[in-house]
Design an enzyme around this catalytic site. Sequence first.
Site, short mmCIF file in Angstrom:
data_model
loop_
_atom_site.label_atom_id
_atom_site.label_comp_id
_atom_site.label_asym_id
_atom_site.label_seq_id
_atom_site.Cartn_x
_atom_site.Cartn_y
_atom_site.Cartn_z
N HIS A 126 -105.68 -33.34 19.40
CA HIS A 126 -106.19 -32.99 18.08
C HIS A 126 -105.19 -32.05 17.41
CE1 HIS A 126 -107.60 -29.72 20.64
NE2 HIS A 126 -107.91 -28.99 19.56
N HIS B 224 -107.36 -24.64 29.91
CA HIS B 224 -107.77 -24.20 28.58
C HIS B 224 -108.76 -23.05 28.71
CE1 HIS B 224 -109.34 -24.48 24.41
NE2 HIS B 224 -108.15 -24.98 24.13
N HIS C 210 -115.75 -31.95 18.73
CA HIS C 210 -114.98 -30.78 18.34
C HIS C 210 -115.00 -30.68 16.82
CE1 HIS C 210 -112.43 -27.57 19.68
NE2 HIS C 210 -111.39 -27.94 18.93
N HIS D 244 -105.39 -28.94 16.11
CA HIS D 244 -105.44 -27.48 16.16
C HIS D 244 -104.10 -26.96 16.68
CE1 HIS D 244 -110.10 -26.91 16.08
NE2 HIS D 244 -109.56 -26.90 14.88
N ASP E 174 -110.16 -30.68 23.61
CA ASP E 174 -111.24 -29.70 23.47
C ASP E 174 -112.54 -30.43 23.13
OD1 ASP E 174 -109.20 -27.97 23.83
OD2 ASP E 174 -109.37 -26.96 21.89
N ASP F 158 -103.00 -24.63 18.64
CA ASP F 158 -102.69 -24.32 20.04
C ASP F 158 -102.40 -25.57 20.86
OD1 ASP F 158 -105.45 -24.90 19.68
OD2 ASP F 158 -105.98 -23.94 21.57
N HIS F 159 -102.56 -26.74 20.25
CA HIS F 159 -102.24 -28.00 20.92
C HIS F 159 -101.08 -28.72 20.24
CE1 HIS F 159 -106.02 -28.27 23.42
NE2 HIS F 159 -106.33 -27.31 22.56
#
Length: 306
Positions: A64, A270, A141, A66, A212, A68-69
């Site tokens: 996805h 995570h 999510h 976001h 996530d 942090d990914h």
Amino acid sequence: MELIFLGTSAGVPTRHRNMTSILLNLQQPTLSQMWLFDCGEGTQHQFLKTSHHPGKLDKIFITHLHGDHLFGLPGLLCSRSMQGNPSPLTIYGPKGIKEFVEMALRLSGSWTDYPLTVEEISAGEVFDDGLFKVTAYPLNHPVECFGYRMEQHDKPGPLDAQRLLADGIKAGPLFQQLKRGQTVEMPDGRIVNGQDYLGASTPGVKLAIFGDTAPCPVALAMAKDVDVMVHETTLEHDMAEKANSRGHSSSIQTAELARDAHVGKLIITHVSSRYDREGCQRLLAECRSVFEPCELAEDFSVFPLA
């Protein structure tokens, strides 16, 4: 095959955990490529602390969008180009990944000197190259998020060379075709089916890597009977409601999924930055209270798959 965790933190990095990124080293006899799942900030720096090289990356799967990914992707793509590697690279991800990559390269005046393909995916089969099949599953999510189930096709059993020789079939190039289970015509006109001379096939590895997600019905189908399930464990059991409200899972919820899906091993990752090393062990203990074959991924943890 093996999994190498380059980053295992959720949201922000810590002193001991970088942002999310998982390397799958295929280690196949005819393949030197590696696959990367997510590319959090600092992923290319994490590569420098391993014996692996981004130039061998063949595919990158983004769960996805976001940060942090994802925020490590532009730097990794550019560095891979500067290193002079001509090998093609394919990126798979949800809608928006193509715009993100193209805009990051354009606005920074950057480019790639290797063939780069960016494919925006939807739920369902992503590809099947005859060796591996990868399927995307939609998760729960706040933004569109996928998990990836990888299934290695069963490997053919050993060729019974002694029986072939006993049946008057001489060793030679035809053995390679028969080993692949093909049907061949012999010089004397006989038709020989390689499948008749193969032993039992070896089951391929099955792997599920979740993005996530809060608990969702599709998770059970995605993880069913896999050898290894990689799943987020952002918060402890007492904070399950908070985790779910933000599209995440608790320790016990993750372990219950592994148990119900009959997976071989659970690897949790995570982890929220609120947990120090002692707190991480508490998360692991909670998972093991429900599903004992569970491991906690640390940065640079290596887990053999086959």
